[in-house]
Structures are given as structure tokens and as C-alpha cells.
Design a protein around this motif. Structure first.
Motif, mmCIF file in Angstrom:
data_model
loop_
_atom_site.group_PDB
_atom_site.id
_atom_site.type_symbol
_atom_site.label_atom_id
_atom_site.label_comp_id
_atom_site.label_asym_id
_atom_site.label_seq_id
_atom_site.Cartn_x
_atom_site.Cartn_y
_atom_site.Cartn_z
ATOM 1 N N MET A 30 14.153 -30.208 -29.549
ATOM 2 C CA MET A 30 14.031 -31.510 -28.882
ATOM 3 C C MET A 30 14.146 -32.635 -29.907
ATOM 4 N N GLU A 31 14.925 -33.657 -29.581
ATOM 5 C CA GLU A 31 15.049 -34.825 -30.449
ATOM 6 C C GLU A 31 13.722 -35.587 -30.484
ATOM 7 N N LYS A 32 13.583 -36.500 -31.449
ATOM 8 C CA LYS A 32 12.401 -37.351 -31.469
ATOM 9 C C LYS A 32 12.806 -38.811 -31.340
ATOM 10 N N VAL A 33 11.840 -39.640 -31.022
ATOM 11 C CA VAL A 33 12.077 -41.071 -30.855
ATOM 12 C C VAL A 33 11.875 -41.766 -32.198
ATOM 13 N N TYR A 34 12.728 -42.742 -32.483
ATOM 14 C CA TYR A 34 12.612 -43.507 -33.719
ATOM 15 C C TYR A 34 12.297 -44.962 -33.387
ATOM 16 N N PHE A 35 11.157 -45.430 -33.878
ATOM 17 C CA PHE A 35 10.809 -46.842 -33.776
ATOM 18 C C PHE A 35 11.309 -47.511 -35.053
ATOM 19 N N GLU A 69 21.851 -57.910 -41.908
ATOM 20 C CA GLU A 69 21.918 -57.140 -43.149
ATOM 21 C C GLU A 69 20.542 -56.739 -43.667
ATOM 22 N N LEU A 70 19.485 -57.200 -43.012
ATOM 23 C CA LEU A 70 18.138 -56.888 -43.485
ATOM 24 C C LEU A 70 17.494 -55.704 -42.777
ATOM 25 N N ILE A 71 18.203 -55.049 -41.870
ATOM 26 C CA ILE A 71 17.716 -53.766 -41.367
ATOM 27 C C ILE A 71 17.899 -52.757 -42.500
ATOM 28 N N THR A 72 17.025 -51.765 -42.600
ATOM 29 C CA THR A 72 17.147 -50.797 -43.688
ATOM 30 C C THR A 72 18.364 -49.899 -43.478
ATOM 31 N N ILE A 73 18.795 -49.260 -44.557
ATOM 32 C CA ILE A 73 19.920 -48.323 -44.472
ATOM 33 C C ILE A 73 19.589 -47.198 -43.494
ATOM 34 N N LYS A 74 18.354 -46.698 -43.562
ATOM 35 C CA LYS A 74 17.947 -45.631 -42.649
ATOM 36 C C LYS A 74 17.953 -46.118 -41.207
ATOM 37 N N GLY A 75 17.430 -47.319 -40.986
ATOM 38 C CA GLY A 75 17.407 -47.864 -39.635
ATOM 39 C C GLY A 75 18.802 -48.003 -39.063
ATOM 40 N N GLN A 76 19.723 -48.504 -39.858
ATOM 41 C CA GLN A 76 21.096 -48.672 -39.394
ATOM 42 C C GLN A 76 21.757 -47.322 -39.107
ATOM 43 N N ARG A 77 21.489 -46.339 -39.969
ATOM 44 C CA ARG A 77 22.062 -45.008 -39.737
ATOM 45 C C ARG A 77 21.592 -44.435 -38.404
ATOM 46 N N LEU A 78 20.311 -44.600 -38.106
ATOM 47 C CA LEU A 78 19.768 -44.073 -36.857
ATOM 48 C C LEU A 78 20.349 -44.795 -35.641
ATOM 49 N N VAL A 79 20.575 -46.103 -35.774
ATOM 50 C CA VAL A 79 21.219 -46.847 -34.685
ATOM 51 C C VAL A 79 22.627 -46.303 -34.446
ATOM 52 N N LYS A 80 23.347 -46.022 -35.523
ATOM 53 C CA LYS A 80 24.708 -45.483 -35.406
ATOM 54 C C LYS A 80 24.721 -44.118 -34.726
ATOM 55 N N GLU A 81 23.680 -43.325 -34.972
ATOM 56 C CA GLU A 81 23.627 -41.962 -34.435
ATOM 57 C C GLU A 81 23.059 -41.899 -33.023
ATOM 58 N N ALA A 82 22.402 -42.947 -32.573
ATOM 59 C CA ALA A 82 21.626 -42.905 -31.331
ATOM 60 C C ALA A 82 22.487 -42.740 -30.080
ATOM 61 N N LYS A 142 19.184 -38.581 -28.531
ATOM 62 C CA LYS A 142 18.456 -39.271 -29.600
ATOM 63 C C LYS A 142 18.190 -40.698 -29.144
ATOM 64 N N VAL A 143 16.917 -41.094 -29.168
ATOM 65 C CA VAL A 143 16.509 -42.415 -28.684
ATOM 66 C C VAL A 143 15.956 -43.243 -29.838
ATOM 67 N N VAL A 144 16.442 -44.482 -29.956
ATOM 68 C CA VAL A 144 15.868 -45.402 -30.936
ATOM 69 C C VAL A 144 15.326 -46.626 -30.212
ATOM 70 N N ARG A 145 14.162 -47.053 -30.655
ATOM 71 C CA ARG A 145 13.500 -48.241 -30.100
ATOM 72 C C ARG A 145 13.488 -49.279 -31.210
ATOM 73 N N TYR A 184 7.798 -38.537 -32.732
ATOM 74 C CA TYR A 184 8.389 -39.838 -33.035
ATOM 75 C C TYR A 184 8.191 -40.159 -34.506
ATOM 76 N N GLU A 185 8.967 -41.117 -34.968
ATOM 77 C CA GLU A 185 8.891 -41.560 -36.363
ATOM 78 C C GLU A 185 9.034 -43.076 -36.386
ATOM 79 N N VAL A 186 8.318 -43.715 -37.295
ATOM 80 C CA VAL A 186 8.407 -45.165 -37.439
ATOM 81 C C VAL A 186 9.162 -45.490 -38.725
ATOM 82 N N VAL A 187 10.204 -46.291 -38.592
ATOM 83 C CA VAL A 187 10.997 -46.728 -39.743
ATOM 84 C C VAL A 187 10.644 -48.191 -40.009
ATOM 85 N N PRO A 188 9.992 -48.483 -41.127
ATOM 86 C CA PRO A 188 9.526 -49.854 -41.369
ATOM 87 C C PRO A 188 10.663 -50.853 -41.549
#
Length: 252
Positions: free
Chosen positions: A1-6, A15-28, A76-79, A105-109
Motif C-alpha cells: 500500500m502506498e503512503k500519503v505525503y504531507f 523554487e523554494l519547495i524542496t527537491i524531495k517535495g518536488q520529486r513526490l509531486v512529479k510522482e503523485a 500515491k497521494v500528496v497533500r 504517511y510521511e511529512v516533508v518539511p
């Protein structure tokens, strides 16, 4: 089962979203973003097949229905939240619902607006000899503030302060701060920090209310207060040539 990413989207500049955050948005497969505060450009990197929801027009139950159903369907869900989710992000209640459903779920700061505002005015909250404490707070509105955290009480520390969600009550803010801060205390109002239409107003407790009215600022702004906005401070020991620490021996 996938997890949710906040994901903390940052203060506004895409440009101030993190690299990880942007990658997850691309994959969502499903993106739920706070469209009232997060620019659409932040999520425009999403794949063509992604489902995109603007939570500005949704309530908690609707957000969680999309989230839970998406995960159960193997997606895959991103919030995507503004700034950093941990500060006035209202994501705890969402995580509690996911716990009830046994969904991970996981929180990406992200970069909070109070930090972006300090960057906008090119100041440092924690200046030696001035302040080593930063207080993040707000004035009560429809959401109450605990009595022990009243602005007058926090002001007694005379620390560096970042006040969220309160610029529309600037007169009341000043009145409460003035119970402990001198009226000559510097104050900065930063509206929509890092956005293209960012606006900065500088003044003192004595002058700022009129300046804010003249600038027509009534929402989406940080109030920064304290002597860290001034020019008096002590230099840091960190780079003092006489200071010895783990990585460098000081000069006698």
C-alpha cells in the motif's frame, strides 16, 4: 500500500519547495494542494495523468475521502501545504484520520513564511547580545489562543517575534506589544513573502499602523518584531579567530 505525503510547499516562490517535495509531486497520482496559499506553479510539474484537487474549496471530510480512497486504490497521494505543515498547517487532524484507517504517511518539511520574511528583510532572528529566542504566535481570531500565550505575556520576553495571521488586527497587535516593547521597537510587515508581488513595510511600533493602512495590507502577511531588525549586536563567537571549537583552534 502506498503512503500519503504531507509536503511543505514553502512560502510562495515555486523554487523554494524542496527537491524531495518536488520529486513526490512529479510522482503523485493524486495531488491535493492548498490553492488559496500555494501557487499553482508549485505543482505544475505533475504528470499528465495526475488528479489535482484544490483544498481551498474542500472541507476536512472531503479531503480525507479523496485521500483515503486514493490510497485504497493503490495510488500515491500528496497533500501540499503552504510553508511548513508543522506551523499552523492543520495537518495533525488529517494524520489522525489516516491513523484510524491504518494508512502510513510521511511529512516533508518546507520553508515557513516567517523564515522567508526574515530573508526578505535580510535580517537574522538570533543575533548575539540581542536575542537568542524566536517566538512564533498569532492573535486570537476564530481560533482561540490559550490565555497563558496571550500576546502581552509573550511580549514580556522582548524576544524576536514572528506573528502570523494577525495583520488585519495591527492596531490591537501594537497595543498588546506596547505593554512591554518600547514604541521605538522596530517592526517589519512582509506580505506574500517570496511571491512576485511581495510587499515590505518597515517602521516602529509607533509608526507602523499608519504605514500598513497606507500600503493596503490586510492579509497574508507576517509581522516581525524585535531589536533583531536594528543594527546593534555582538559578533558571533563561531567565526571569532580567538575562539576554539571542535573544528578549529583559536589564535591566542
Amino acid at each position: 500500500m502506498e503512503k500519503v505525503y504531507f509536503i511543505g510547499a514553502g512560502p510562495g516562490d515555486p523554487e523554494l519547495i524542496t527537491i524531495k517535495g518536488q520529486r513526490l509531486v512529479k510522482e503523485a497520482d493524486i495531488i491535493i494542494y492548498a490553492g488559496s496559499l500555494v501557487p499553482r506553479q508549485v505543482i505544475e510539474c505533475h504528470k499528465e495523468s495526475a488528479e489535482v484537487y484544490n483544498s481551498a474549496s474542500m472541507n476536512l471530510e472531503e479531503v480525507m475521502e479523496v485521500t483515503v480512497n486514493g490510497i485504497k486504490a493503490g495510488k500515491k497521494v500528496v497533500r501540499v501545504h503552504t510553508g511548513d505543515p508543522a506551523i499552523f498547517g492543520a495537518h495533525r487532524e488529517q494524520m489522525d484520520v489516516l491513523d484510524e484507517h491504518g494508512i502510513e504517511y510521511e511529512v516533508v518539511p518546507g520553508v515557513s513564511s516567517f523564515l522567508a520574511s526574515a530573508a526578505a528583510v535580510k535580517k537574522e532572528f538570533t543575533l548575539p547580545g540581542i536575542s537568542q529566542t524566536v517566538i512564533c504566535t498569532r492573535l486570537e481570531g476564530r481560533t482561540p489562543v490559550p490565555e497563558k500565550e496571550a500576546l502581552e505575556s509573550l511580549a514580556s520576553h522582548k524576544a524576536s517575534m514572528a506573528i502570523f495571521l494577525s495583520v488585519h488586527m495591527i492596531g490591537d497587535v501594537i497595543k498588546r506589544l506596547a505593554t512591554h516593547y518600547p514604541m521605538t521597537t522596530p517592526i517589519a510587515i512582509v506580505q506574500r513573502a517570496t511571491w512576485e508581488d511581495q510587499k515590505i513595510v518597515m517602521g516602529t511600533l509607533e509608526t507602523i499602523e499608519e504605514k500598513v493602512k497606507e500600503a493596503n495590507i490586510s492579509k497574508t502577511a507576517q509581522i516581525l518584531v524585535g531589536d533583531f531588525l536594528g543594527n546593534e549586536y555582538e559578533k558571533s563567537k563561531l567565526y571569532d579567530k580567538h575562539f576554539t571549537h571542535e573544528f578549529r583552534k583559536g589564535i591566542e
